[in-house]
Design a protein around this motif. Structure first.
Motif, PDB file in Angstrom:
ATOM      1  N   THR A 272      71.292  73.730  75.543  1.00 57.38           N
ATOM      2  CA  THR A 272      72.409  73.183  76.555  1.00 57.38           C
ATOM      3  C   THR A 272      72.812  71.743  76.487  1.00 57.38           C
ATOM      4  O   THR A 272      73.455  71.001  77.125  1.00 57.38           O
ATOM      5  CB  THR A 272      71.939  73.443  77.961  1.00 57.38           C
ATOM      6  OG1 THR A 272      70.604  72.613  78.122  1.00 57.38           O
ATOM      7  CG2 THR A 272      71.967  74.940  78.252  1.00 57.38           C
ATOM      8  N   GLY A 273      71.804  70.910  75.802  1.00 55.69           N
ATOM      9  CA  GLY A 273      72.079  69.602  75.806  1.00 55.69           C
ATOM     10  C   GLY A 273      71.646  69.060  77.041  1.00 55.69           C
ATOM     11  O   GLY A 273      71.775  67.653  77.132  1.00 55.69           O
ATOM     12  N   GLN A 274      70.731  69.446  77.905  1.00 53.70           N
ATOM     13  CA  GLN A 274      70.418  68.785  79.157  1.00 53.70           C
ATOM     14  C   GLN A 274      69.087  68.507  78.980  1.00 53.70           C
ATOM     15  O   GLN A 274      68.263  68.909  78.334  1.00 53.70           O
ATOM     16  CB  GLN A 274      70.349  70.041  80.316  1.00 53.70           C
ATOM     17  CG  GLN A 274      72.010  70.513  80.539  1.00 53.70           C
ATOM     18  CD  GLN A 274      73.139  69.469  80.890  1.00 53.70           C
ATOM     19  OE1 GLN A 274      72.790  68.812  81.970  1.00 53.70           O
ATOM     20  NE2 GLN A 274      74.023  69.323  80.213  1.00 53.70           N
ATOM     21  N   ASN A 275      69.003  67.248  79.812  1.00 52.86           N
ATOM     22  CA  ASN A 275      67.492  66.720  80.083  1.00 52.86           C
ATOM     23  C   ASN A 275      66.575  67.761  81.074  1.00 52.86           C
ATOM     24  O   ASN A 275      66.988  68.054  82.046  1.00 52.86           O
ATOM     25  CB  ASN A 275      67.758  65.610  80.759  1.00 52.86           C
ATOM     26  CG  ASN A 275      66.435  64.657  80.874  1.00 52.86           C
ATOM     27  OD1 ASN A 275      65.245  65.195  80.829  1.00 52.86           O
ATOM     28  ND2 ASN A 275      66.581  63.319  81.062  1.00 52.86           N
ATOM     29  N   ILE A 276      65.501  68.136  80.208  1.00 55.66           N
ATOM     30  CA  ILE A 276      64.697  69.018  81.003  1.00 55.66           C
ATOM     31  C   ILE A 276      63.996  68.504  82.270  1.00 55.66           C
ATOM     32  O   ILE A 276      63.375  69.226  83.045  1.00 55.66           O
ATOM     33  CB  ILE A 276      63.889  69.942  80.226  1.00 55.66           C
ATOM     34  CG1 ILE A 276      62.662  69.203  79.525  1.00 55.66           C
ATOM     35  CG2 ILE A 276      64.618  70.608  79.086  1.00 55.66           C
ATOM     36  CD1 ILE A 276      61.532  69.803  79.003  1.00 55.66           C
ATOM     37  N   PHE A 277      63.990  67.188  82.231  1.00 58.49           N
ATOM     38  CA  PHE A 277      63.327  66.427  83.559  1.00 58.49           C
ATOM     39  C   PHE A 277      64.220  66.628  84.704  1.00 58.49           C
ATOM     40  O   PHE A 277      63.708  65.941  85.752  1.00 58.49           O
ATOM     41  CB  PHE A 277      62.914  64.983  83.191  1.00 58.49           C
ATOM     42  CG  PHE A 277      62.117  64.992  82.138  1.00 58.49           C
ATOM     43  CD1 PHE A 277      61.125  66.036  81.769  1.00 58.49           C
ATOM     44  CD2 PHE A 277      61.687  63.783  81.174  1.00 58.49           C
ATOM     45  CE1 PHE A 277      60.113  65.811  80.671  1.00 58.49           C
ATOM     46  CE2 PHE A 277      60.683  63.499  80.500  1.00 58.49           C
ATOM     47  CZ  PHE A 277      60.045  64.605  80.174  1.00 58.49           C
ATOM     48  N   SER A 278      65.498  66.855  84.526  1.00 59.36           N
ATOM     49  CA  SER A 278      66.463  67.123  85.542  1.00 59.36           C
ATOM     50  C   SER A 278      67.069  68.367  86.040  1.00 59.36           C
ATOM     51  O   SER A 278      67.603  69.167  85.000  1.00 59.36           O
ATOM     52  CB  SER A 278      67.638  65.952  85.564  1.00 59.36           C
ATOM     53  OG  SER A 278      67.179  64.609  85.413  1.00 59.36           O
ATOM     54  N   GLY A 279      67.053  68.815  87.091  1.00 62.64           N
ATOM     55  CA  GLY A 279      67.570  70.194  87.584  1.00 62.64           C
ATOM     56  C   GLY A 279      69.184  69.824  87.766  1.00 62.64           C
ATOM     57  O   GLY A 279      69.668  68.902  87.542  1.00 62.64           O
ATOM     58  N   PRO A 280      69.861  71.240  87.972  1.00 59.61           N
ATOM     59  CA  PRO A 280      71.260  71.189  88.390  1.00 59.61           C
ATOM     60  C   PRO A 280      71.859  70.205  89.195  1.00 59.61           C
ATOM     61  O   PRO A 280      72.875  69.690  89.065  1.00 59.61           O
ATOM     62  CB  PRO A 280      71.345  72.714  88.514  1.00 59.61           C
ATOM     63  CG  PRO A 280      70.484  73.458  87.984  1.00 59.61           C
ATOM     64  CD  PRO A 280      69.107  72.394  88.199  1.00 59.61           C
ATOM     65  N   GLN A 281      71.045  70.068  90.406  1.00 61.37           N
ATOM     66  CA  GLN A 281      71.305  69.127  91.302  1.00 61.37           C
ATOM     67  C   GLN A 281      70.836  67.633  91.183  1.00 61.37           C
ATOM     68  O   GLN A 281      70.952  66.931  91.951  1.00 61.37           O
ATOM     69  CB  GLN A 281      71.029  69.594  92.750  1.00 61.37           C
ATOM     70  CG  GLN A 281      71.483  71.078  92.895  1.00 61.37           C
ATOM     71  CD  GLN A 281      72.826  71.400  93.012  1.00 61.37           C
ATOM     72  OE1 GLN A 281      73.667  70.420  93.582  1.00 61.37           O
ATOM     73  NE2 GLN A 281      73.398  72.206  92.187  1.00 61.37           N
ATOM     74  N   GLY A 282      70.329  67.304  89.996  1.00 57.30           N
ATOM     75  CA  GLY A 282      69.842  65.961  89.672  1.00 57.30           C
ATOM     76  C   GLY A 282      68.436  65.742  90.310  1.00 57.30           C
ATOM     77  O   GLY A 282      68.081  64.889  89.945  1.00 57.30           O
ATOM     78  N   GLY A 283      67.839  66.770  90.473  1.00 53.21           N
ATOM     79  CA  GLY A 283      66.396  66.569  91.138  1.00 53.21           C
ATOM     80  C   GLY A 283      65.465  66.664  89.983  1.00 53.21           C
ATOM     81  O   GLY A 283      65.734  67.057  88.974  1.00 53.21           O
ATOM     82  N   GLU A 284      64.130  66.271  90.138  1.00 56.38           N
ATOM     83  CA  GLU A 284      63.115  66.450  89.278  1.00 56.38           C
ATOM     84  C   GLU A 284      62.696  67.696  88.996  1.00 56.38           C
ATOM     85  O   GLU A 284      62.239  68.419  90.075  1.00 56.38           O
ATOM     86  CB  GLU A 284      61.882  65.383  89.509  1.00 56.38           C
ATOM     87  CG  GLU A 284      62.342  63.829  89.748  1.00 56.38           C
ATOM     88  CD  GLU A 284      61.522  62.940  90.435  1.00 56.38           C
ATOM     89  OE1 GLU A 284      60.726  63.527  91.422  1.00 56.38           O
ATOM     90  OE2 GLU A 284      61.543  61.705  90.591  1.00 56.38           O
ATOM     91  N   THR A 285      62.318  68.180  87.912  1.00 53.59           N
ATOM     92  CA  THR A 285      61.853  69.724  87.682  1.00 53.59           C
ATOM     93  C   THR A 285      60.450  69.684  87.779  1.00 53.59           C
ATOM     94  O   THR A 285      59.545  68.634  87.533  1.00 53.59           O
ATOM     95  CB  THR A 285      62.427  69.898  86.441  1.00 53.59           C
ATOM     96  OG1 THR A 285      62.192  69.245  85.120  1.00 53.59           O
ATOM     97  CG2 THR A 285      64.159  69.919  86.435  1.00 53.59           C
ATOM     98  N   ASP A 286      60.053  70.898  87.393  1.00 56.34           N
ATOM     99  CA  ASP A 286      58.558  71.089  86.993  1.00 56.34           C
ATOM    100  C   ASP A 286      58.132  70.456  85.618  1.00 56.34           C
ATOM    101  O   ASP A 286      57.141  69.977  85.611  1.00 56.34           O
ATOM    102  CB  ASP A 286      58.330  72.715  86.949  1.00 56.34           C
ATOM    103  CG  ASP A 286      58.315  73.199  88.485  1.00 56.34           C
ATOM    104  OD1 ASP A 286      58.079  72.625  89.473  1.00 56.34           O
ATOM    105  OD2 ASP A 286      58.610  74.472  88.470  1.00 56.34           O
TER     106      ASP A 286
END
Length: 452
Positions: A272-286
């Protein structure tokens, strides 16, 4: 290899365009990060697909002694096959003729990567990320000192003389006037970097006398480690042109801050090219918390890689701009693990533990390995720290011997970095440490000779 020049990066092609290329330096990093290899005429390089060096270069200590790390076959100095990575071809603009450097990768006679070659160790760790569908991104920061020439080890290291004729002063962090004092050296650093195709994100004055920091643009871990490997040589050569030394010792001057190689990390999901540290709403992920936990849980056992010499541990001093523990916090430079201010797409984790004296391939590999263990084992970090972390207790080894003991027992890290690498590294570093323990220091002679 008749068309080998067609494989060169643009900066290397530009550098030799219209010139007669004289020489190619075929190089590889040893365990300390010193460039080993051979310089060959360009005409000979064009005819060779590889060259040989003995595997014993990885058994050598920083003093030139040897660790008993050769394995069951004994110290027979078996030849490795070194093959060029043309993407690393780079100018050597300080030489008297037209010269290129090319980093090589080390293989055995069966074509398998030599497991204790530092660049291969980093490639192994990066591949583990790729196998999970992740693309690790790093951004190193390089701190170093420009010091007066020192040819007598018995003499203390002193700051260099600035352009004004005054010695470099301490506690001038971010001062542009202080940077101007080193103007001629910095000009050569910029010129050399441009010839080599490197993009410097910025140069700042740090808190130590004659201490500078260079930030590099974020990117692929192997490419950035190559650049730091090259930069150390580039900076040393620029300094020598102006009657000073550049040193990457972790703690070269008493009562001054040490030099770190801070490493910023983010992880991109390949699909996806997405930063796995950030969720769909911009929050911090597990994943963000897992990565931090991996650093907290495994860095103590890996410190011997990020702090590879007895001098390295002199840097971890309370209130001297170096962390003493592995607390984590947002926008707090007193913690060992810092989360810088950023938007969700650039969310990253900064490891502030590594010293600038570490091998860049191994330092980045170790940091990524700790984060990988946190991600794959879904580890959870301690609570975020608030306040001044220097007021807390230290939780990292304070001497090389303790760090080596922890590293020797770190089987989880060994699996990620490679068991053969861990075996060789531990033996060589133990030999180095035991050699140091035979040295009687001036402090011991001054305070113990007549008093005990």
């Amino acid at each position: 290899m008749a068309d080998w020049k067609d494989q060169l990066p643009e900066a290397a092609r530009t550098y030799i365009d219209g010139q007669r290329l004289d020489e190619v330096e075929c190089i590889i990093s040893d365990l300390p990060g010193i460039a080993r290899g051979k310089a060959v005429p360009a005409s000979k390089f064009a005819r060779q697909d590889y060259f040989h060096l003995p595997d014993s270069i990885f058994y050598q200590t920083i003093t030139g002694d040897w660790g008993e790390a050769a394995g069951d076959d004994g110290f027979i100095e078996r030849d490795m096959i070194l093959k060029p990575d043309f993407s690393t071809a780079s100018a050597a603009p300080w030489t008297g003729d037209w010269t290129l450097q090319v980093i090589h990768d080390a293989y055995d006679r069966d074509g398998e990567p030599i497991p204790f070659s530092p660049r291969n160790v980093l490639k192994r760790v990066v591949q583990l990320y790729h196998d999970k569908g992740w693309k690790p991104i790093v951004a190193p920061e390089m701190e170093f000192f420009l010091v007066a020439p020192n040819v007598d080890p018995a003499q203390s290291i002193k700051p260099m003389m600035g352009r004004s004729g005054r010695p470099a002063a301490a506690r001038q962090a971010y001062s542009m006037t202080a940077v101007d004092e080193f103007g001629p050296v910095i000009d050569d650093i910029y010129d050399f970097a441009e010839h080599q195709g490197f993009e410097i994100d910025g140069i700042t004055q740090e808190g130590g006398a004659g201490q500078l920091e260079i930030n590099l643009r974020h990117g692929d871990p192997v490419k950035l480690a190559d650049e730091v490997f090259y930069f150390k040589r580039l900076i040393r050569e620029a300094a020598l042109r102006h009657n000073c030394f550049a040193t990457f010792m972790a703690k070269p001057i008493e009562d001054e801050p040490g030099s770190a190689m801070h490493i910023h990390h983010s992880i991109i999901e390949t699909e996806t090219g997405q930063n796995i540290f950030s969720g769909p709403q911009g929050g911090e992920t597990d994943a963000f918390y897992n990565f931090i936990a991996g650093l907290q849980n495994h860095l103590p056992a890996g410190l011997a890689v990020m702090a590879p010499y007895v001098n390295s541990y002199r840097r971890y001093v309370k209130d001297h701009a170096a962390p003493i523990n592995l607390e984590w916090a947002r926008d707090n430079r007193t913690t060992g693990i810092r989360v810088p201010l950023s938007g969700p797409e650039a969310r990253r984790v900064e490891n502030r533990i590594a010293g600038m004296d570490c091998n860049p391939y191994l330092g980045i590999a170790l940091s990524l390995a700790c984060g990988y263990l946190g991600l794959t084992q879904q580890e959870r970090p301690r609570r975020q720290f608030y306040g001044d972390a220097y007021e807390g207790e230290g939780d990292i080894p304070q001497v090389m011997g303790n760090a080596l003991d922890l590293f020797d027992e770190a089987t989880a890290l060994h699996k990620v970095l490679g068991p053969d690498f861990a075996r060789v590294y531990g033996i060589v570093k133990r030999a180095e440490y035991e050699e140091f323990l035979q040295v009687i220091s001036p402090w011991e002679r001054e305070h113990l000779l007549m008093n005990v």
